[in-house]
Every structure is written in structure tokens, then in C-alpha cells.
Enzyme design. Structure first.
Site: not given
Length: 416
Positions: A95, A297, A299
Site C-alpha cells: 500500500c 485508498d 486497499h
């Protein structure tokens, strides 16, 4: 604005087996335009996104368009194994690398297309946009791929598949940029919470070699205002600057005394946002509303996308059309890295003025900006590409080649 422009992609191939080929490419889509708008509160406050302001009450569509235009890099799966025998997905560990890619991609967008460039779904984009996107594909021959970043991280003490912190990503990007001749960026990573103007000028002011200037010296008083005039005569030009400032803004949590200065950085025209989040849980912060940070994000795990037969990349999964997420700034882990891009020397001079006005006015400063290289530091030597037998990103085929790098200047002292 048509609602069918706003979609979110997710994996659901088993739900409709008859369309697996389509779903494997586009990973299903649902319209969420209304939900997207409702995520923002009804307020008269300004929203700041990477140096641009939007009035939330009257400019929601413009704001959402600005957010969706940012390149969005997420976990991917089914790419070629890293190093030949390593992982074929970065889910669970990549990430922060993806966030670093997003910050660098924003710098390249500003470099070639400008901050005001906007992206529209299924609209033909400039060739520079496609070339930027190809720099980040998950292939070992792409200069900023997950393969290159993971293998370069070995030289920073990180095993392939190990989570990176913001400073490690900054160091990796600095080294990979040395092999990127097309973008030709100077990457400066600050040390000991201090940005040194003299060192940056030394790194970014390059002297073109020409027959009629080889034996001459540049004027001693060459500044940003007259440098552009002198470049044509062979005097120093400015190498576009990616400036990364790793910081530690507290011990276990961010110190509230830094909040205002941190937010001011997102207002600067040179802003590339910030890398941070929580341990093992990184986000790319692109702006703020009140005391809430807005972030992209990484993820989400998507399938590897490669170039198509015509040489272009289908970019539909590289733009986040979901609701932009937010978190209270006080929930941010204190280990962060700020990013700034200065295409020309005047941009850097302007950034220095803004820092002196908005950051250095605080009693407890977030970081320091000094003119001269500190005498107790090792001498500053602009980074240079090591001698290797191949060129470009392909040089990192094995970790043995990482020994070409001098790691001496890579230490970081993060004040707490």
C-alpha cells in the site's frame, strides 16, 4: 453532469459467469453518483485539493472531477512474479508503494500536462498521459512499477513483500528517478527535518554543454527571473524538482500544534499531498475539509492491466470514482512525508516564500528551511546514476546490482 460517469469497480466474476471476459477487464460497475455527493457535508467551507480550492456548496461537481482525475494505484494481482520467483500480488504489503506511485504520478501530470489538466472517462487523452501511465504498469521493464520499487527497497533494508514506511518509499523513488530520462526529475528527500535551499539549487540548476559556452562560467547573479533568458545562451537550466519531506509529527500520535501548518501545505500550488496513514495501512492524502483529511485508498485488489495491442492502456481502473474517504487529522500516524513539485525555479522560490510565511512562523516548526548546507553534515553530492550494463528501469534484474548504490547519504534523523 451525467451520472453514468461516476462508477466504482469491484470483483464479482462468479455472480455472472456468462460475462467473465468482460468482468475480468472491467470488474463490474455500479453507479454511485448520488452516494458520492452525499458523502460530503452540507457546508460553506472550502475544500482544498493539491493546491486548488473548491467551494463545497456550489462546486461539488468540479471538486469530484478534480479528485477523479488523480491517478489511483491500488493492490494488483496476477502480474509477473517479482524477481522471477517472488509474489505476483502486492495485496497486504504494497500500500505505501502504491501511495508513493500516486504522489509521483501527480508530479508527472504537473510536469507534462499541468495541474489544471482534467480526466474524463472514455475521452481521448494526450499521448503524454498514456506515457505517464505506462511508467507505473506492473512489469519489471516499467520504471516505477511495483517490481522496480520492491527490488530497489532491498537496498533500503526491506525484503520483497515487506511493508515500507514513507521515508523508505521516498528514498526508493529518488533512486529510480535517476534511470528515468524522459521525465528527468531531480528528487530531493530532506534530512533531519531540514530543507536546504543551496543543495536543491545545486541539484536542479544544470549547465547545458555547448561549444560556445564550454569555457565560460555562468553569471554569479543568475536567479529565477533571468535564468529563462539565459538558458538559450547555454547557462544553467532548471531540472524539475520533486521535493519530499519525511517528518515525525509526534511520538505515538500527531501533535495538535502541527495541524495548521500541515493543512497549509495542501494549499500551496506546489502541493503533491502527503504519504501516511497508520502502521501497515498507508493512504495518499490529497487535501482537506475542515479538520478532516481527504485521501485515496490503495486497499482494493484489482487485476493486472497491461498495454493493449494498439500500445495504449485501458485506464478505467486507474481513476478512483468511489466516494473520497476522509479521516480526522488527529487520527493520522505521526510518521508522514509531504510532497511538492516545482517545475521551474520560480516555483521553488515561491514555495520557499510560502514556507517562510506559513510554516516557519510557528513556535514549534514542522520542518526547517535553511539557505546554506549545515557545516556539521556530510558534503552534499547530487545523486547520479551508477554505472550499470543496461539502461533505464531494466537495470534492476537482481538485487546484486543494488550494490552499485552508495547508501551513505540515505540516513534520516526524524525528530520526535
Amino acid at each position: 453532469m451525467a451520472t453514468d460517469r461516476w462508477v466504482v469497480w469491484f470483483c464479482d466474476q462468479e455472480a455472472n459467469p456468462g460475462h467473465q471476459n468482460v468482468l475480468s477487464k472491467y470488474e463490474n460497475q455500479i453507479t454511485i453518483f448520488t452516494d458520492y455527493l452525499e458523502e460530503f457535508p452540507d457546508t460553506d467551507e472550502l475544500v482544498w485539493i493539491l493546491g486548488k480550492q473548491h467551494l463545497l456548496k456550489t462546486e461539488k461537481s468540479k471538486l469530484l472531477s478534480d479528485i477523479s482525475a488523480r491517478l489511483w494505484f491500488t493492490y494488483r494481482r496476477k502480474f509477473s512474479p517479482i524477481g522471477g520467483t517472488g509474489p505476483s500480488s502486492d495485496a497486504g504489503w504494497g500500500c505505501m508503494l502504491r501511495c508513493g506511485q500516486m504522489m509521483l504520478a501527480q508530479a508527472l501530470i504537473c510536469r507534462h500536462l499541468g495541474r489544471d489538466w482534467n480526466w474524463e472517462k472514455q475521452k481521448e487523452q494526450p499521448k503524454e498521459y498514456q506515457r505517464i501511465l505506462q511508467c507505473f504498469l506492473d512489469r519489471k521493464d516499467c520504471c516505477y512499477s511495483i517490481h522496480q520499487m520492491a527490488q530497489m527497497g532491498v537496498g533500503e533494508g526491506k525484503s520483497i513483500g515487506e511493508w515500507f514506511g514513507p521515508n523508505t518509499v521516498a528514498q526508493v523513488l529518488k533512486k529510480l528517478a535517476l534511470f528515468d530520462e524522459w521525465n528527468s526529475l531531480a528528487v530531493y528527500v530532506s534530512m533531519d527535518n531540514t530543507v536546504v535551499i543551496e543543495d536543491i539549487k545545486k541539484m536542479c540548476c544544470i549547465l547545458p554543454l555547448s561549444a560556445d559556452t564550454a569555457g565560460e562560467s555562468p553569471p554569479s547573479s543568475l536567479n529565477a527571473s533571468n535564468r529563462s533568458k539565459s538558458t538559450s545562451a547555454g547557462w544553467p537550466a532548471w531540472k524539475p524538482l520533486l521535493l519530499i519531506v519525511p517528518l515525525r509529527l509526534g511520538i505515538n500520535q500527531i501533535n495538535p500544534v502541527y495541524v495548521d501548518a500541515f493543512k497549509e501545505c495542501f494549499k500551496m500550488p506546489q502541493s503533491l499531498g502527503a504519504l501516511g496513514g497508520k502502521p501497515n495501512n498507508a493512504y495518499y492524502f490529497i487535501g482537506f475539509l475542515g479538520d478532516e483529511l481527504i485521501f485515496l485508498d490503495p486497499h482494493t485488489t484489482q487485476t493486472f492491466v497491461d498495454t493493449e495491442e494498439n500500445g495504449t492502456v485501458d485506464d478505467q481502473t486507474f481513476h478512483c470514482l468511489q466516494s473520497p474517504q476522509r479521516m480526522n487529522i488527529l487520527n493520522l500516524d505521526p510518521s508522514v512525508a509531504l510532497g511538492f513539485f516545482c517545475k521551474e525555479e520560480k516555483d521553488f522560490d515561491s514555495w520557499c516564500s510560502l514556507v517562510q510565511k506559513e510554516i516557519l512562523k510557528e513556535n514549534l516548526r514542522m520542518f526547517e528551511l535553511v539557505q546554506k548546507h549545515p557545516s556539521h553534515w556530510p558534503p552534499f553530492i547530487p545523486p547520479a546514476k551508477p554505472e550499470v550494463t543496461t539502461t533505464g528501469a531494466e537495470f534492476i534484474d537482481s538485487t546484486e546490482q543494488l550494490e552499485e548504490f552508495d547508501l551513505e547519504e540515505d540516513f534520516e534523523i526524524l525528530s520526535v
